[in-house]
Design an enzyme around this catalytic site. Structure first.
Site, PDB file in Angstrom:
ATOM      1  N   LYS A 180       0.827  -1.209   0.000  1.00 59.07           N
ATOM      2  CA  LYS A 180       0.000   0.000   0.000  1.00 59.07           C
ATOM      3  C   LYS A 180       0.862   1.260   0.000  1.00 59.07           C
ATOM      4  CE  LYS A 180      -1.768   2.443   3.260  1.00 59.07           C
ATOM      5  NZ  LYS A 180      -2.459   2.990   4.448  1.00 59.07           N
ATOM      6  N   ASP A 198      -6.290   0.416   0.550  1.00 61.10           N
ATOM      7  CA  ASP A 198      -6.438   0.780   1.953  1.00 61.10           C
ATOM      8  C   ASP A 198      -7.741   0.173   2.465  1.00 61.10           C
ATOM      9  OD1 ASP A 198      -8.435   2.323   0.843  1.00 61.10           O
ATOM     10  OD2 ASP A 198      -7.564   4.247   1.398  1.00 61.10           O
TER      11      ASP A 198
END
Length: 288
Positions: A180, A198
């Site tokens: 991420k 996310d």
């Protein structure tokens, strides 16, 4: 008596009525016709409803649903962007993203000004007392591991030229950096296509039927199959905005959702509203 009579003629219709009348007078035929009528009514009652906008996901291909999601959310959130504030300094974006794990961007933005003021450059942060860094980032949760990660990242950058790398594999070598964080950096600093999985992208991808996995890496792979590269960063930011404002974890605003016409609402049965599909219940505050 009806042989030789043309179908639809007056004589034929009269003969049909007479024949039906004789059938109705016979007890066996009466019972048969009654049962047949009940079966017909039962089939009509349980017939599947036609496809309307409310259940259009039945008819839409997943690629079409993904394209419609990008189009509608980009119209709804034309200003969607990365919410982390880093003052245009690349390494600060990297460190801010590391700090954003399991907390909100808003919380990170409240802490980082103090962090940058106390440690204005990479050397001062890398050489700082760990306890002082922990004190500053304490409110973000997991403060010991986060302090260690950002100091380790600062030291790694100093040992490797002081610049944030562009290559994905190189980013993953930095302490505290996962997929991420690497995707945030590549999208924000270098303008490269990136799927930023996310908590919001994870939740909405499940609810929209784009994935059935709870694993961020697998979700990213599933999304790559249906989101073209040039739309991936836009998808990530707009889904993030929608997840914060409408499709929240516990009480999603489905009546006001622009995707309601084709969203399968996976993980959201009628009645008690659990967390989104693929999400685990936890007492911790959700990540932004």
């Amino acid at each position: 008596p009806l042989i030789g009579k043309a179908p639809g003629s007056q004589e034929h219709r009269t003969g049909d009525s007479a024949a039906l009348s004789r059938l109705h007078r016979h007890p066996f035929h009466t019972a048969f016709l009654t049962g047949l009528s009940c079966l017909v009514r039962l089939r009509v009652k349980h017939k599947q409803p036609p496809v309307h906008p409310a259940n259009m996901e039945v008819a839409m291909r997943i690629e079409d649903r993904a394209a419609a999601t990008v189009r509608l959310l980009s119209e709804e959130y034309p200003d969607a962007h990365c919410l982390l504030e880093y003052g245009g300094v690349p390494y600060r974006l990297l460190l801010s993203t590391i700090l954003s794990a399991q907390t909100t961007d808003e919380s990170v933005n409240r802490v980082t000004p103090v962090l940058w003021k106390t440690f204005p450059d990479l050397p001062s942060l890398a050489e700082a007392e760990r306890s002082e860094v922990e004190r500053i980032v304490h409110s973000l949760g997991f403060f010991r591991s986060k302090a260690a990660s950002i100091q380790g990242a600062a030291a790694w950058l100093l040992d490797n030229g002081g610049e944030v790398p562009r290559e994905f594999d190189s980013l993953l070598l930095i302490p505290g950096v996962g997929r991420k964080t690497a995707n945030v950096v590549r999208a924000e600093l270098f303008g490269l296509p990136a799927l930023i999985v996310d908590t919001h992208v994870k939740r909405l991808s499940c609810r929209l039927g784009f994935t059935s996995s709870a694993d961020p890496g697998r979700i990213e792979q599933d999304l790559e199959k249906i989101i073209p590269p040039e739309k991936r960063t836009l998808f990530s930011h707009t889904v993030g905005f929608h997840g914060r404002r409408v499709c929240i974890a516990r009480r999603p605003g489905c009546p006001s959702c622009v995707l309601a016409g084709f969203c399968p609402r996976n993980g959201l049965p009628v009645g008690d509203n659990p967390e989104g599909c693929g999400e685990r219940k936890s007492g911790r505050r959700r990540a932004d």
